[in-house]
Design a protein around this motif. Structure first.
Motif, PDB file in Angstrom:
ATOM      1  N   THR A  46       3.896 -26.833 -11.672  1.00 40.92           N
ATOM      2  CA  THR A  46       3.533 -25.028 -11.956  1.00 40.92           C
ATOM      3  C   THR A  46       2.562 -24.724 -12.734  1.00 40.92           C
ATOM      4  O   THR A  46       1.486 -23.904 -13.424  1.00 40.92           O
ATOM      5  CB  THR A  46       4.392 -24.045 -11.310  1.00 40.92           C
ATOM      6  OG1 THR A  46       4.603 -25.164  -9.767  1.00 40.92           O
ATOM      7  CG2 THR A  46       3.549 -23.419 -11.348  1.00 40.92           C
ATOM      8  N   SER A  47       2.749 -25.477 -14.397  1.00 46.16           N
ATOM      9  CA  SER A  47       2.294 -25.606 -15.359  1.00 46.16           C
ATOM     10  C   SER A  47       0.264 -25.213 -15.057  1.00 46.16           C
ATOM     11  O   SER A  47       0.043 -24.446 -15.519  1.00 46.16           O
ATOM     12  CB  SER A  47       2.258 -26.200 -16.841  1.00 46.16           C
ATOM     13  OG  SER A  47       3.870 -26.157 -16.013  1.00 46.16           O
ATOM     14  N   ASP A 163       4.560 -15.864 -10.757  1.00 44.26           N
ATOM     15  CA  ASP A 163       5.248 -16.973 -10.611  1.00 44.26           C
ATOM     16  C   ASP A 163       5.981 -17.230 -10.505  1.00 44.26           C
ATOM     17  O   ASP A 163       7.421 -16.504 -10.854  1.00 44.26           O
ATOM     18  CB  ASP A 163       4.532 -16.968 -12.031  1.00 44.26           C
ATOM     19  CG  ASP A 163       5.182 -18.726 -12.315  1.00 44.26           C
ATOM     20  OD1 ASP A 163       5.577 -19.127 -11.833  1.00 44.26           O
ATOM     21  OD2 ASP A 163       5.144 -18.907 -13.896  1.00 44.26           O
ATOM     22  N   TRP A 166      10.768 -20.764 -10.242  1.00 45.37           N
ATOM     23  CA  TRP A 166      12.329 -20.970  -8.937  1.00 45.37           C
ATOM     24  C   TRP A 166      12.317 -20.651  -7.792  1.00 45.37           C
ATOM     25  O   TRP A 166      13.303 -20.272  -7.675  1.00 45.37           O
ATOM     26  CB  TRP A 166      13.059 -20.592 -10.301  1.00 45.37           C
ATOM     27  CG  TRP A 166      12.624 -21.305 -11.618  1.00 45.37           C
ATOM     28  CD1 TRP A 166      12.431 -21.086 -12.950  1.00 45.37           C
ATOM     29  CD2 TRP A 166      13.289 -22.714 -12.254  1.00 45.37           C
ATOM     30  NE1 TRP A 166      11.965 -21.796 -13.526  1.00 45.37           N
ATOM     31  CE2 TRP A 166      13.350 -23.198 -13.121  1.00 45.37           C
ATOM     32  CE3 TRP A 166      14.730 -23.334 -10.916  1.00 45.37           C
ATOM     33  CZ2 TRP A 166      13.578 -23.846 -13.935  1.00 45.37           C
ATOM     34  CZ3 TRP A 166      14.417 -25.270 -11.817  1.00 45.37           C
ATOM     35  CH2 TRP A 166      14.249 -24.923 -13.440  1.00 45.37           C
ATOM     36  N   HIS A 201       9.139 -29.109  -7.081  1.00 48.04           N
ATOM     37  CA  HIS A 201       9.770 -29.963  -7.529  1.00 48.04           C
ATOM     38  C   HIS A 201      10.984 -28.776  -8.114  1.00 48.04           C
ATOM     39  O   HIS A 201      12.057 -30.283  -8.600  1.00 48.04           O
ATOM     40  CB  HIS A 201       8.845 -30.875  -8.584  1.00 48.04           C
ATOM     41  CG  HIS A 201       9.096 -30.160 -10.089  1.00 48.04           C
ATOM     42  ND1 HIS A 201      10.033 -29.905 -10.801  1.00 48.04           N
ATOM     43  CD2 HIS A 201       8.021 -29.074 -10.267  1.00 48.04           C
ATOM     44  CE1 HIS A 201       9.344 -29.654 -11.867  1.00 48.04           C
ATOM     45  NE2 HIS A 201       8.415 -28.505 -10.995  1.00 48.04           N
ATOM     46  N   LYS A 202      11.416 -28.339  -8.729  1.00 55.76           N
ATOM     47  CA  LYS A 202      12.356 -27.567  -9.323  1.00 55.76           C
ATOM     48  C   LYS A 202      13.555 -27.038  -8.614  1.00 55.76           C
ATOM     49  O   LYS A 202      14.710 -27.960  -8.244  1.00 55.76           O
ATOM     50  CB  LYS A 202      11.889 -26.196  -9.917  1.00 55.76           C
ATOM     51  CG  LYS A 202      11.495 -26.300 -11.160  1.00 55.76           C
ATOM     52  CD  LYS A 202      10.753 -25.239 -12.028  1.00 55.76           C
ATOM     53  CE  LYS A 202       9.971 -25.829 -13.258  1.00 55.76           C
ATOM     54  NZ  LYS A 202       9.637 -24.582 -14.201  1.00 55.76           N
TER      55      LYS A 202
HETATM   56  C1  LIG Z   1       8.959 -24.458 -15.248  1.00 56.98           C
HETATM   57  C2  LIG Z   1       8.322 -22.768 -14.879  1.00 56.98           C
HETATM   58  C3  LIG Z   1       6.292 -23.386 -14.585  1.00 56.98           C
HETATM   59  C4  LIG Z   1       6.571 -24.748 -14.815  1.00 56.98           C
HETATM   60  O1  LIG Z   1       6.398 -25.273 -14.077  1.00 56.98           O
HETATM   61  P1  LIG Z   1       6.251 -26.645 -14.053  1.00 56.98           P
HETATM   62  O2  LIG Z   1       6.291 -27.712 -12.308  1.00 56.98           O
HETATM   63  O3  LIG Z   1       7.478 -27.588 -14.780  1.00 56.98           O
HETATM   64  O4  LIG Z   1       5.444 -27.039 -14.833  1.00 56.98           O
HETATM   65  C5  LIG Z   1       5.747 -21.877 -14.480  1.00 56.98           C
HETATM   66  N1  LIG Z   1       6.255 -21.160 -14.634  1.00 56.98           N
HETATM   67  C6  LIG Z   1       7.319 -20.939 -14.738  1.00 56.98           C
HETATM   68  C7  LIG Z   1       8.186 -19.176 -14.335  1.00 56.98           C
HETATM   69  C8  LIG Z   1       8.339 -21.794 -14.998  1.00 56.98           C
HETATM   70  O5  LIG Z   1      10.024 -21.509 -14.347  1.00 56.98           O
END
Ligand SMILES: *Cc1c(COP(=O)(O)O)cnc(C)c1O
Length: 595
Positions: A46-47, A163, A166, A201-202
């Protein structure tokens, strides 16, 4: 996985960059399941999804509304696009938990005031913001009434990005109705266009780095082909098919009845854990277990009293049935002014605590940040759990966060309860640190060799009282630092070397070149191009003093470099030089467009 690691030249697998073939079909399927008009799979987290969204929606000089509680990838998006941030400040409570942005801060009057008061206003193309981004839910599990957010923000922006790194599971359980970005069903195009980014993936079952972007068209729709230019700018031309497939599998797991039952299981397990923790605490008080310190146990950050959604009477949390707690969002919404959450007067139903994100409280502080005379800093507990192979998701000064993801079983959380019990037993019988943390005692024998677990806890708590660390944190976050240039200009200066590492004690009055984020609370204290104010220096100095006093327990502060290894001599931050340029494009552009 190794056998399926095929090359993009295998045409029957389709193409992620063109969204064609089976990959395109999988994305269309995800769009149906997640309730979007179209979805894209991203194989670099998500980055990257966040950077794609920013790159696809905003450009140089655009005013954008940004949740101050944003992930660093959003800040990177600002630096890349040259857009001008106007921050929306979330609430904080005394435990240091970041809350929602209050609804009145999202109303047109507050937004207009924020735009007119920012020193960066002179860099804006136009004062009408083109985009807003909100973190939903927060790391600690606070999720918004998205319709209310859409409605308020929609008065000023046509595109809203949630965003949901999670929160990808929210759509699949009625408990979260109306609390995720894709809540609106298709056909209604009068509202703002909504984009969500989710780390599959989270909290779903995909492989690391699997992520999705979902788009629900509204006013000012996203042109898919044009948006794909931003997608391609960030995507690899050799995407990992196993990651793509894992997005597809996660989608299928959530589709239909299995999505409801899998999410319901996590919710019910989390509720059972919460109730067990409360019950154990009451037993301990009843039996007066706790040695000389009196009975103590871990608190659970949740409402203690609930208005029974069936009968309408106020009743104790534990008296409400698991079934009702697992079905009724009203059990979890933050009631205006309720003491347990410490966020003050929130609008009724505006914010809900997600039951699967469980924050445990260690003794020592209350929701208003008042320190007690005795306490157990959470880091000690977290460190102990680690020795038992239990990794705490996030450790605050007096908080521990646990996530009940899909697949958590009674056996697993039972192990956690046992380990917490073991910690209590060791603490109450004054166990020596040599026994509890042998590695630590060995590495820092002269410091910890003679101490017991409660002695170290008392020393840490006394440090909190002495330095008023929680108050310093509060003051550091109370006002937003003044920006002297937009993030992209700060970044240009960084690349050109117009920066210098400064020890934290010498930072006041300089502007930071980088983002500085102490964990916890994990929210930026400084953004690139922002002036370092005295309250920020005081807070960082207190953290630094803690790290020196307690070797082996150093804080993690993103953006801070350390002088020398473990026993470092101090924090240093990259700051802008006095002759740093304040316009994008550097000196050549200065003559043309000095704002
Ligand atoms: C972890 C996170 C991201 C980034 O996600 P990745 O999949 O680790 O690149 C973006 N926004 C929030 C709020 C996050 O906690």
């Amino acid at each position: 996985m190794l056998r399926s690691d095929l090359s993009i030249s295998v045409t029957e697998l389709g193409s992620l960059l063109d969204h064609s073939g089976v990959v395109g079909a999988a994305e269309d399927y995800a769009a149906r399941v997640f309730g979007a008009d179209f979805s894209m799979f991203v194989t670099n987290g998500t980055s990257t999804s966040n950077k794609i969204v920013l790159h696809g929606c905003v450009t140089q000089g655009d005013a954008v509304l940004i949740d101050r509680n944003c992930h660093k990838s959003v800040q990177h998006g600002l630096s890349m696009t040259g857009s001008i941030p106007v921050y929306l400040r979330p609430l904080r409570n005394g435990y240091g938990i970041i809350g929602p942005i209050a609804l009145d801060q999202l109303q047109p009057a507050a937004i207009d005031a924020a735009i007119t008061s920012t020193p960066l206003r002179r860099y804006m193309n136009d004062e009408a913001p083109v985009y807003a981004v909100i973190t939903n839910s927060t790391y600690d599990g606070l999720c918004y009434d998205v319709e209310a957010v859409d409605h308020a923000l929609g008065e000023r922006v046509d595109r809203i990005h949630f965003d949901e790194a999670w929160f990808a599971y929210a759509r699949f359980n009625p408990l979260y109705a109306g609390r995720y970005g894709m809540y609106r069903e298709s056909g209604d195009s009068s509202g703002p266009t909504v984009l969500t980014t989710q780390s599959t993936h989270k909290l779903l079952a995909a492989l690391s780095q699997a992520s999705m972007i979902h788009v629900r068209q509204g006013r000012k729709p996203i042109d898919r082909d044009r948006f794909n230019e931003a997608f391609m700018m960030h995507a690899s031309t050799s995407p990992q098919y196993a990651i793509i497939a894992s997005n597809d599998v996660s989608t299928a797991m959530m589709d239909g009845a299995s999505g409801v039952s899998l999410t319901q299981e996590s919710i019910q397990e989390a509720i059972a854990f919460r109730k067990t923790m409360v019950r154990v605490g009451r037993e301990i008080i009843k039996r007066d277990e706790g040695g000389s310190r009196g009975p103590w146990w871990f608190g659970v950050w949740q409402p203690d009293v609930i208005v029974d959604p069936v009968g309408g009477d106020e009743c104790d949390f534990s008296a409400v049935s698991d079934e009702v707690l697992g079905r009724e969002p009203r059990c979890w919404t933050l009631a205006p002014g309720a003491a347990w959450h410490g966020f003050g007067d929130l609008a009724q139903g505006y914010c809900m605590l997600d039951p699967i994100k469980v924050t445990l409280l260690t003794p020592g502080i209350d929701s208003l940040g008042e320190l007690a005379t005795w306490g157990i800093p959470a880091e000690l507990v977290s460190r102990f759990l680690e020795t038992r192979g239990i990794v705490v998701e996030k450790t605050g000064d007096y908080t521990l966060l646990f996530l009940f993801s899909i697949g958590i079983t009674r056996g697993k959380w039972g192990t956690l309860v046992d380990a917490l019990f073991d910690f209590k037993t060791l603490y109450d019988r004054d166990a020596p640190l040599r026994e509890v943390f042998p590695d630590l005692a060995r590495a820092h024998g002269d410091r910890y060799g003679a101490l017991t677990l409660p002695m170290l806890g008392d020393e840490m708590h006394a440090f909190m009282l002495e330095t008023e660390l929680p108050r310093k944190l509060e003051r550091a976050y109370e006002t937003l630092p003044e920006p002297v240039m937009p993030p992209d200009v700060a970044y240009e200066n960084l690349v050109r070397g117009k920066v210098r590492m400064l020890p934290v004690g010498e930072m006041a009055g300089h502007a930071s070149a980088v983002m500085v984020v102490p964990y916890p609370p994990g929210i930026p204290i400084l953004m690139p191009g922002e002036n370092v104010e005295a309250a920020i220096v005081e807070y960082l100095e207190a953290l630094q003093a803690f790290d020196r006093r307690f070797p082996g327990f150093a804080h993690h502060v993103l953006g801070v470099a350390l002088d020398g290894g473990e026993r470092h001599s101090g924090y240093r931050v990259s700051c802008l030089l006095d002759d740093a340029t304040t316009v994008a494009g550097g000196s050549a552009a200065a003559g043309r467009s000095e704002p």
